[in-house]
Design an enzyme around this catalytic site. Structure first.
Site, PDB file in Angstrom:
ATOM      1  N   THR A 179       1.215  -1.060   0.065  1.00 48.40           N
ATOM      2  CA  THR A 179       0.078   0.041   0.635  1.00 48.40           C
ATOM      3  C   THR A 179       1.150   1.233   0.298  1.00 48.40           C
ATOM      4  O   THR A 179       1.158   1.598   0.773  1.00 48.40           O
ATOM      5  CB  THR A 179      -1.330   0.252   1.057  1.00 48.40           C
ATOM      6  OG1 THR A 179       0.174  -0.837   1.900  1.00 48.40           O
ATOM      7  CG2 THR A 179      -2.335  -0.954   1.021  1.00 48.40           C
ATOM      8  N   THR A 236       6.326 -11.071  14.502  1.00 43.94           N
ATOM      9  CA  THR A 236       5.258 -10.808  15.456  1.00 43.94           C
ATOM     10  C   THR A 236       3.499 -10.464  15.121  1.00 43.94           C
ATOM     11  O   THR A 236       3.156  -9.573  15.411  1.00 43.94           O
ATOM     12  CB  THR A 236       5.550  -9.599  16.532  1.00 43.94           C
ATOM     13  OG1 THR A 236       6.218  -8.272  15.292  1.00 43.94           O
ATOM     14  CG2 THR A 236       7.035  -9.291  17.103  1.00 43.94           C
ATOM     15  N   GLU A 267      -2.735 -20.673  17.684  1.00 40.02           N
ATOM     16  CA  GLU A 267      -2.274 -20.048  19.113  1.00 40.02           C
ATOM     17  C   GLU A 267      -3.796 -20.911  19.122  1.00 40.02           C
ATOM     18  O   GLU A 267      -4.999 -21.435  18.824  1.00 40.02           O
ATOM     19  CB  GLU A 267      -2.682 -19.201  18.756  1.00 40.02           C
ATOM     20  CG  GLU A 267      -0.995 -18.198  18.682  1.00 40.02           C
ATOM     21  CD  GLU A 267      -1.169 -16.634  18.133  1.00 40.02           C
ATOM     22  OE1 GLU A 267      -0.648 -16.349  18.059  1.00 40.02           O
ATOM     23  OE2 GLU A 267      -2.014 -16.040  19.408  1.00 40.02           O
ATOM     24  N   HIS A 285       1.921 -14.569  22.463  1.00 35.45           N
ATOM     25  CA  HIS A 285       1.426 -13.509  21.477  1.00 35.45           C
ATOM     26  C   HIS A 285       1.200 -11.945  22.459  1.00 35.45           C
ATOM     27  O   HIS A 285       0.363 -12.235  23.357  1.00 35.45           O
ATOM     28  CB  HIS A 285      -0.107 -13.417  20.992  1.00 35.45           C
ATOM     29  CG  HIS A 285      -0.874 -13.071  19.876  1.00 35.45           C
ATOM     30  ND1 HIS A 285      -1.602 -13.500  19.636  1.00 35.45           N
ATOM     31  CD2 HIS A 285      -0.646 -11.405  20.074  1.00 35.45           C
ATOM     32  CE1 HIS A 285      -0.961 -12.742  18.508  1.00 35.45           C
ATOM     33  NE2 HIS A 285      -1.418 -11.578  18.783  1.00 35.45           N
TER      34      HIS A 285
HETATM   35  C1  DGY Z   1      -3.460  -6.863  17.662  1.00 34.39           C
HETATM   36  O1  DGY Z   1      -3.999  -6.354  17.528  1.00 34.39           O
HETATM   37  O2  DGY Z   1      -3.034  -7.107  16.683  1.00 34.39           O
HETATM   38  C2  DGY Z   1      -2.408  -7.995  18.377  1.00 34.39           C
HETATM   39  O3  DGY Z   1      -1.546  -8.790  17.548  1.00 34.39           O
HETATM   40  C3  DGY Z   1      -2.592  -7.748  19.933  1.00 34.39           C
HETATM   41  O4  DGY Z   1      -1.446  -7.860  20.786  1.00 34.39           O
END
Ligand code: DGY
Length: 321
Positions: A179, A236, A267, A285
């Site tokens: 984007t 992440t 998860e 997480h």
């Molecule tokens: C999100 O806000 O998408 C994160 O993964 C929450 O911790």
């Protein structure tokens, strides 16, 4: 006039719960555990507004019964847990919590990157085991980060914040982005790449794309095969963006040096081999998990709900792509 009714799927930090109880009529007493599907379904059916989390799968059948519901505030920046098209078709506003978790998630990305390259979790376990007999020149040698090349897959807010932190480590930055609008603040010395080129060149690859049908298994066996055997992968974002079994294969065959994972494909389950691999650091997480961030996320949910029940536009409404 009675306060609008609110369903909250699970317990949020105290300041958020207090503010929620002050402003709205809480329909349930949320617990610090994942609610059942039926609990969420009933909550959405009976409430004017709801706060759900990323572990609540809100599907079309649930939304079909949510005839009173005006707004579903997702307590996360990602909203892949919600059938957005079904919500939109029913006139239910869906909101997320952007910006407030950018820094904490970028910080945690760096914590993982440094932990896996400098063997922090392994070293901690070693000292605690009582087996450590003192400093040695060849003990637990890791990988330098400073001056290396960082590849950011997905240059949105969090990707940019991760790259910003890398300038303190004197790193070269490569990135992919779908984007162009997200790139207004990207310095000219950060270099755009196609995904294959980024994977071939980077010493560390950090993933920051939302989970959509297009990004499911974006990093699979073919992509992992392009990475250097000395490279590390950090995720992440969302677990299913990386094909976990392919990642485990690459790690087991030493085609990749290591991985830092805050998220998993299914998860809270994770590939059993990950537990045995010393070259990975696994977190439950924790991207946005600081008290201040989690409070801000809750307050944003409440602000969006207050706006919608007052007939105003939600500041953080998300729209189907
Ligand atoms: C999100 O806000 O998408 C994160 O993964 C929450 O911790």
């Amino acid at each position: 006039m009675a306060a609008p009714t609110l369903y909250i799927s699970r317990l949020l930090p105290d300041p958020v719960m207090t503010a929620a109880r002050r402003q709205f009529q809480l329909l349930n007493d949320p617990r610090d555990a994942s609610p059942s599907w039926d609990n969420v379904k009933t909550g959405l059916r009976e409430a004017d507004a709801a706060i759900c989390t990323l572990t609540d799968l809100v599907d079309a059948s649930m939304l079909a019964e949510a005839t009173r519901l005006k707004i579903l505030a997702n307590y996360a920046v990602g909203y892949n847990n919600i059938d957005l098209a079904a919500a939109t078709a029913r006139g239910i506003v869906v909101t997320n919590t952007p910006d407030v978790l950018t820094d904490s998630t970028a910080d945690l990305t760096w914590a993982l990157l440094l932990a896996v390259t400098r063997r922090v979790a392994e070293g901690d376990a070693y000292v605690r085991s009582g087996d450590w007999s003192g400093w040695a020149p060849t003990q637990m040698l890791g990988t330098d980060v400073s001056g290396k090349t960082l590849g950011i897959v997905g240059m949105g807010r969090i990707g940019q914040a991760v790259a910003q932190r890398a300038t303190g480590f004197n790193m070269r930055i490569l990135y992919t982005s779908r984007t162009p609008t997200a790139l207004e603040r990207v310095p000219s010395q950060w270099e755009p790449r196609t995904l294959p080129d980024l994977l071939k060149e980077a010493d560390f690859v950090s993933v920051h794309v939302p989970l959509t049908p297009a990004t499911h298994h974006l990093i699979g066996a073919r992509q992992l095969a392009l990475m250097k055997p000395t490279a590390f992968l950090i995720n992440t974002s969302r677990g299913p963006v990386v094909e976990e079994a392919a990642l485990v294969d690459a790690l087991l065959q030493r085609r990749l040096a290591g991985a830092g994972l805050d998220v998993f494909e299914h998860e809270p389950a994770f590939h059993p081999s990950l537990r045995e691999l010393r070259q990975v650091v696994l977190l439950p997480h924790l991207g946005s998990a600081t008290l201040a961030t989690r409070v801000r996320m809750g307050m944003i949910c409440l602000e969006n709900i207050a706006a919608v029940v007052a007939g105003k536009p939600a500041p953080n409404q998300v729209h189907a792509a």
